[in-house]
Design an enzyme around this catalytic site. Structure first.
Site, PDB file in Angstrom:
ATOM      1  N   GLU A 170     -39.070   5.762  -2.247  1.00  0.00           N
ATOM      2  CA  GLU A 170     -37.822   5.057  -1.943  1.00  0.00           C
ATOM      3  C   GLU A 170     -37.159   4.535  -3.232  1.00  0.00           C
ATOM      4  O   GLU A 170     -35.939   4.600  -3.379  1.00  0.00           O
ATOM      5  CB  GLU A 170     -38.087   3.913  -0.946  1.00  0.00           C
ATOM      6  CG  GLU A 170     -36.912   3.023  -0.642  1.00  0.00           C
ATOM      7  CD  GLU A 170     -35.676   3.753  -0.089  1.00  0.00           C
ATOM      8  OE1 GLU A 170     -35.745   4.949   0.191  1.00  0.00           O
ATOM      9  OE2 GLU A 170     -34.632   3.086   0.007  1.00  0.00           O
ATOM     10  N   TRP A 217     -22.174  -8.587  17.466  1.00  0.00           N
ATOM     11  CA  TRP A 217     -23.006  -7.426  17.113  1.00  0.00           C
ATOM     12  C   TRP A 217     -24.210  -7.569  18.034  1.00  0.00           C
ATOM     13  O   TRP A 217     -25.015  -8.479  17.880  1.00  0.00           O
ATOM     14  CB  TRP A 217     -23.390  -7.513  15.630  1.00  0.00           C
ATOM     15  CG  TRP A 217     -24.441  -6.582  15.142  1.00  0.00           C
ATOM     16  CD1 TRP A 217     -25.793  -6.805  15.114  1.00  0.00           C
ATOM     17  CD2 TRP A 217     -24.258  -5.286  14.554  1.00  0.00           C
ATOM     18  NE1 TRP A 217     -26.439  -5.735  14.549  1.00  0.00           N
ATOM     19  CE2 TRP A 217     -25.529  -4.783  14.204  1.00  0.00           C
ATOM     20  CE3 TRP A 217     -23.131  -4.489  14.296  1.00  0.00           C
ATOM     21  CZ2 TRP A 217     -25.704  -3.540  13.603  1.00  0.00           C
ATOM     22  CZ3 TRP A 217     -23.325  -3.256  13.691  1.00  0.00           C
ATOM     23  CH2 TRP A 217     -24.589  -2.792  13.353  1.00  0.00           C
ATOM     24  N   LYS A 244     -22.281   7.092   4.578  1.00  0.00           N
ATOM     25  CA  LYS A 244     -23.222   6.101   5.125  1.00  0.00           C
ATOM     26  C   LYS A 244     -24.003   6.686   6.287  1.00  0.00           C
ATOM     27  O   LYS A 244     -25.192   6.451   6.432  1.00  0.00           O
ATOM     28  CB  LYS A 244     -22.448   4.849   5.578  1.00  0.00           C
ATOM     29  CG  LYS A 244     -23.329   3.743   6.145  1.00  0.00           C
ATOM     30  CD  LYS A 244     -24.206   3.131   5.062  1.00  0.00           C
ATOM     31  CE  LYS A 244     -25.252   2.183   5.603  1.00  0.00           C
ATOM     32  NZ  LYS A 244     -26.375   2.014   4.657  1.00  0.00           N
ATOM     33  N   GLU A 301     -29.469   8.066  -6.142  1.00  0.00           N
ATOM     34  CA  GLU A 301     -28.230   8.115  -5.374  1.00  0.00           C
ATOM     35  C   GLU A 301     -27.122   7.247  -5.944  1.00  0.00           C
ATOM     36  O   GLU A 301     -25.950   7.558  -5.750  1.00  0.00           O
ATOM     37  CB  GLU A 301     -28.453   7.824  -3.880  1.00  0.00           C
ATOM     38  CG  GLU A 301     -28.792   6.400  -3.520  1.00  0.00           C
ATOM     39  CD  GLU A 301     -28.958   6.219  -2.005  1.00  0.00           C
ATOM     40  OE1 GLU A 301     -29.797   5.408  -1.613  1.00  0.00           O
ATOM     41  OE2 GLU A 301     -28.246   6.874  -1.233  1.00  0.00           O
ATOM     42  N   HIS A 353     -50.917  17.911 -12.271  1.00  0.00           N
ATOM     43  CA  HIS A 353     -50.877  19.274 -11.730  1.00  0.00           C
ATOM     44  C   HIS A 353     -49.554  19.969 -12.036  1.00  0.00           C
ATOM     45  O   HIS A 353     -49.218  20.958 -11.396  1.00  0.00           O
ATOM     46  CB  HIS A 353     -51.144  19.251 -10.221  1.00  0.00           C
ATOM     47  CG  HIS A 353     -52.526  18.754  -9.898  1.00  0.00           C
ATOM     48  ND1 HIS A 353     -53.653  19.527 -10.078  1.00  0.00           N
ATOM     49  CD2 HIS A 353     -52.965  17.544  -9.478  1.00  0.00           C
ATOM     50  CE1 HIS A 353     -54.726  18.819  -9.751  1.00  0.00           C
ATOM     51  NE2 HIS A 353     -54.337  17.606  -9.389  1.00  0.00           N
ATOM     52  N   ARG A 383     -17.764  -6.507   8.753  1.00  0.00           N
ATOM     53  CA  ARG A 383     -19.203  -6.674   8.972  1.00  0.00           C
ATOM     54  C   ARG A 383     -19.712  -5.895  10.181  1.00  0.00           C
ATOM     55  O   ARG A 383     -20.910  -5.857  10.422  1.00  0.00           O
ATOM     56  CB  ARG A 383     -19.523  -8.161   9.171  1.00  0.00           C
ATOM     57  CG  ARG A 383     -19.198  -8.929   7.923  1.00  0.00           C
ATOM     58  CD  ARG A 383     -18.951 -10.378   8.116  1.00  0.00           C
ATOM     59  NE  ARG A 383     -19.234 -10.893   9.405  1.00  0.00           N
ATOM     60  CZ  ARG A 383     -19.756 -12.070   9.598  1.00  0.00           C
ATOM     61  NH1 ARG A 383     -20.110 -12.793   8.563  1.00  0.00           N
ATOM     62  NH2 ARG A 383     -19.929 -12.523  10.795  1.00  0.00           N
ATOM     63  N   LYS A 410     -33.354   5.516  -4.415  1.00  0.00           N
ATOM     64  CA  LYS A 410     -32.338   4.500  -4.719  1.00  0.00           C
ATOM     65  C   LYS A 410     -31.738   4.778  -6.086  1.00  0.00           C
ATOM     66  O   LYS A 410     -30.530   4.730  -6.267  1.00  0.00           O
ATOM     67  CB  LYS A 410     -32.943   3.083  -4.737  1.00  0.00           C
ATOM     68  CG  LYS A 410     -33.201   2.420  -3.419  1.00  0.00           C
ATOM     69  CD  LYS A 410     -31.992   2.004  -2.636  1.00  0.00           C
ATOM     70  CE  LYS A 410     -31.460   3.080  -1.767  1.00  0.00           C
ATOM     71  NZ  LYS A 410     -32.171   3.526  -0.614  1.00  0.00           N
ATOM     72  N   ASN A 422     -24.204 -17.062  16.798  1.00  0.00           N
ATOM     73  CA  ASN A 422     -24.741 -15.973  15.968  1.00  0.00           C
ATOM     74  C   ASN A 422     -26.246 -16.120  15.930  1.00  0.00           C
ATOM     75  O   ASN A 422     -26.754 -17.244  15.980  1.00  0.00           O
ATOM     76  CB  ASN A 422     -24.282 -16.120  14.510  1.00  0.00           C
ATOM     77  CG  ASN A 422     -22.861 -15.671  14.312  1.00  0.00           C
ATOM     78  OD1 ASN A 422     -22.220 -15.212  15.243  1.00  0.00           O
ATOM     79  ND2 ASN A 422     -22.383 -15.832  13.099  1.00  0.00           N
ATOM     80  N   GLY A 423     -26.941 -14.999  15.741  1.00  0.00           N
ATOM     81  CA  GLY A 423     -28.385 -15.097  15.557  1.00  0.00           C
ATOM     82  C   GLY A 423     -29.118 -14.955  16.884  1.00  0.00           C
ATOM     83  O   GLY A 423     -28.563 -14.459  17.867  1.00  0.00           O
ATOM     84  N   CYS A 452     -22.854 -11.428  13.529  1.00  0.00           N
ATOM     85  CA  CYS A 452     -21.641 -11.648  14.305  1.00  0.00           C
ATOM     86  C   CYS A 452     -20.676 -12.460  13.450  1.00  0.00           C
ATOM     87  O   CYS A 452     -21.046 -12.993  12.421  1.00  0.00           O
ATOM     88  CB  CYS A 452     -21.940 -12.440  15.576  1.00  0.00           C
ATOM     89  SG  CYS A 452     -23.295 -11.781  16.541  1.00  0.00           S
TER      90      CYS A 452
HETATM   91  C1  AGP Z   1     -30.207   5.966   1.737  1.00  0.00           C
HETATM   92  O1  AGP Z   1     -29.818   5.024   0.843  1.00  0.00           O
HETATM   93  C2  AGP Z   1     -29.165   6.815   2.347  1.00  0.00           C
HETATM   94  N1  AGP Z   1     -27.999   6.149   2.695  1.00  0.00           N
HETATM   95  C3  AGP Z   1     -29.680   7.855   3.349  1.00  0.00           C
HETATM   96  O2  AGP Z   1     -30.817   8.449   2.827  1.00  0.00           O
HETATM   97  C4  AGP Z   1     -29.977   7.362   4.790  1.00  0.00           C
HETATM   98  O3  AGP Z   1     -31.121   6.558   4.787  1.00  0.00           O
HETATM   99  C5  AGP Z   1     -30.148   8.578   5.701  1.00  0.00           C
HETATM  100  O4  AGP Z   1     -28.951   9.313   5.713  1.00  0.00           O
HETATM  101  C6  AGP Z   1     -30.551   8.221   7.104  1.00  0.00           C
HETATM  102  O5  AGP Z   1     -29.598   7.412   7.733  1.00  0.00           O
HETATM  103  P1  AGP Z   1     -29.948   6.659   9.072  1.00  0.00           P
HETATM  104  O6  AGP Z   1     -31.009   5.668   8.764  1.00  0.00           O
HETATM  105  O7  AGP Z   1     -28.670   6.035   9.515  1.00  0.00           O
HETATM  106  O8  AGP Z   1     -30.445   7.700  10.039  1.00  0.00           O
END
Ligand code: AGP
Length: 615
Positions: free
Chosen positions: A488, A81, A610, A495, A511, A35, A492, A107-108, A10
């Site tokens: 993961e 938030w 995002k 991307e 394999h 934020r 990272k 906040n929190g 928040c």
């Molecule tokens: C990961 O860094 C990406 N931004 C992407 O894979 C993301 O995790 C995916 O689109 C799922 O988004 P969500 O968690 O909002 O559902």
């Protein structure tokens, strides 16, 4: 240098001085908009306390103030938030006590919220909102005997948790009292006026001189400045910090990118996600998870569905559920599951994981599973998101708004959510005895400090990034939980650095993919699982024999790997079950530093959004 590393949920802004408070506070709240928030409000003291607040964007609050202005030169404001209670006008801050003479923003999270609310309700207190914040207004008013500082001090002695609290009373005009317990607070020093905020950008246009309120401190603000004390009493001398950041740097808390800031927020994210939900005995309370023990015992299968990073959190979840609960657990890409006519049926539990709670494929797969009779649990970061509204149960991850497209702290919070959920179900099914529960609880409580320790070694990771920055292809390997983390780590890297990267179980390498491993090709191995350590080491030897550059993520006390790897990124020893929480961190930092060396737009990688709200 001061850098803000808290997962803020928040925004707070306060003002004492000669100018009209409401427009200044409104402007400060706008500067904290980046934020994320779901409602906003302002209170001004002027004989009485006057409040305007509204769900939605700050524009709604601004319209309210236009038709019904607030006059007065002392005030507090807040962007919320949601954590306790949905976004709504009533739940928006500020909150007053029944007399209307005391007002608070916060906040929190107040961890003992239920206990305090029950106690006050039993004493006849009535509450307007569903928030934990309103309780604090009641507590301060109850403790008041003519000195607001003493009242706040006594009130916060009852409130457990990680939070920042700001209090104003009509009885003592001209001053604001605030307390910091973990959640950040800063004071901006002007000329005959003083500002209080959760974050520097809120006041940067008025002053560049700040006092940083530290954890465990109380601050009293008036037009002449501020005095800082320990919550328990005793004056603190704090040097004034002069800041020469521009507004953009300030939003990032002094970090170069939101991604790096969010990586550094992870210790706080763990603390907040666990907060109030787990005691030292391993007893778990998940406030919006409503199924009873009978249902938990009846579950015959767990389905996890998600996309991207959230799916990778699901891979960790599958291991946890299978290992702790001995329950068959499937992880399905949501975009596959929705068209696959999956064999979902009752009495199963579907865990849909999504930071945003708005990912179109995840919503579709979750709806399908529910139609087929599965109980739907949303593991999400956004209160009131579509997924949270459609689910039977919700486990909020409390990572705070995540701005970087590359998800880091939300992933971390998802992992923590999965451990909590496994304990909750496991206790009900009788497969998690007290000893295991305590072991996991103990491990979880140690994690914030352990992750902090990994973050402190960032320079080593930055150096290691040079070995990767010019590569064509990178391979990540691991087994079990290490494989889940490798997936993961690889996502990272690709991307944000735009390097081709693949992750696979270490045993899969020979394999096929081993054909691509030649001299100098980077292979990144995650090596924390004792039960399969030797097996993974065989894969390391295979790639080393072909001249690969080996980077390992391994425990500090691993004396073997050093002889085989070109670089070892060390993490503190944790319970093997919990290792993903620490082992992902060097890989997040590695991706960040490789992308930085390659000069990419780290927070907004090309072609990516995002939140993927279309198919
Ligand atoms: C990961 O860094 C990406 N931004 C992407 O894979 C993301 O995790 C995916 O689109 C799922 O988004 P969500 O968690 O909002 O559902």
């Amino acid at each position: 240098m001061y850098q803000e590393v808290h997962a803020r949920m928040c925004g707070i802004m306060g003002y004492v001085g000669p100018r009209q408070a409401a427009p200044l506070i409104l402007d400060g709240l706008r500067r904290l908009e980046y934020r994320g928030y779901d409602s906003a409000g302002i209170a001004v003291a002027n004989g009485d306390i006057h409040v305007r607040k509204a769900e939605g964007k700050i524009g709604r609050l601004a319209s309210l103030l236009e038709t019904d202005p607030l006059h007065g030169t002392v005030g507090i404001g807040h962007t919320r938030w949601a954590t306790h209670g949905v976004p709504s006008d009533v739940n928006a801050h500020p909150h007053r006590d029944p007399s209307g003479r005391f007002v608070v923003v916060h906040n929190g999270i107040i961890e003992n919220f239920h206990e305090l609310r029950e106690r006050l309700s039993a004493e006849g207190h009535l509450f307007e909102s569903e928030t934990d914040t309103e309780i604090l207004a009641h507590l301060v008013a109850l403790e008041y005997d003519g000195d607001i500082v003493a009242a706040v001090r006594r009130a916060v002695a009852h409130a457990e948790g990680a939070y920042a609290l700001v209090v104003m009373t009509a009885n003592e005009p001209g001053r604001i009292v605030a307390v910091r317990r973990v959640s950040p607070l800063i004071v901006g020093l002007g000329d005959g006026e003083t500002f209080l905020a959760s974050d520097i950008p809120a006041v940067l246009q008025h002053t560049r001189d700040f006092l940083i309120v530290e954890d465990g401190e109380l601050v009293v603000v008036d037009a002449d400045g501020a005095t800082i004390e320990h919550i328990e009493g005793g004056r603190v001398d704090r040097a004034v910090m002069h800041v020469d950041w521009d507004a953009e740097q300030a939003e990032k808390g002094g970090y170069e990118h939101f991604m790096l800031k969010e990586i550094h927020e992870q210790p706080a994210v763990i603390t907040e996600t666990v907060g109030g939900r787990l005691d030292g005995e391993g007893e778990v309370w998940l406030e919006d998870v409503h199924f009873d023990d009978a249902f938990a015992r009846a579950i015959d299968r767990v389905w996890i569905t998600a996309c991207g990073t959230a799916l990778h959190a699901g891979l960790v979840g599958r291991e946890i559920f299978q290992r702790i609960l001995r329950l068959p657990t499937a992880v399905e890409y949501a975009h596959e599951m929705r068209y696959a006519d999956p064999l979902v049926s009752a009495p199963s539990l579907t865990v849909a994981i999504s930071q945003s709670g708005e990912t179109a494929d995840t919503l579709a797969a979750a709806r399908l599973a529910r139609q087929k009779g599965s109980r739907l649990l949303a593991l999400t970061n956004v209160v009131g998101s579509t997924l949270s509204r459609e689910a039977d149960d919700v486990l909020y991850t409390r990572a705070g708004p995540e701005i970087s497209v590359a998800s880091t702290k939300a992933y971390m919070a998802m992992l923590i959510g999965e451990y909590l959920l496994a304990l909750r179900i496991g206790r009900a099914r009788g497969v998690v005895d007290e000893a295991l529960s305590q072991r996991v609880a103990h491990g979880l409580h140690l994690l914030p400090a352990q992750v902090e320790h990994v973050l402190q070694a960032e320079n080593d990771v930055a150096k290691a990034a040079h070995r990767i920055a010019d590569a064509q292809d990178v391979y990540f390997i691991g087994r079990g939980l290490d494989y889940a983390v490798a997936m993961e780590g690889s996502l990272k890297l690709k991307e944000i650095s735009y390097l081709h990267s693949e992750a696979m179980p270490a045993g899969e390498l020979k394999h096929g993919t081993l054909a691509l491993v030649t001299a100098g090709v980077p292979v990144i191995v995650v090596l924390t699982q004792g039960a399969v350590y030797d097996k993974t080491m065989s894969a390391v030897q295979e790639v080393k024999a072909r001249g690969a550059t080996v980077l390992a993520v391994a425990y500090e006390d691993d004396a073997t790997i050093g002889a085989f790897a070109d670089e070892v990124l060390r993490i503190p020893r944790t319970d093997d079950l919990l290792s993903p929480v620490a082992s992902i961190v060097p890989l997040q930092l590695l991706a960040y530093h490789v992308a930085r060396l390659r000069g990419h737009d780290i927070d907004q990688p090309r072609n990516l959004a995002k939140s993927v709200t279309v198919e």
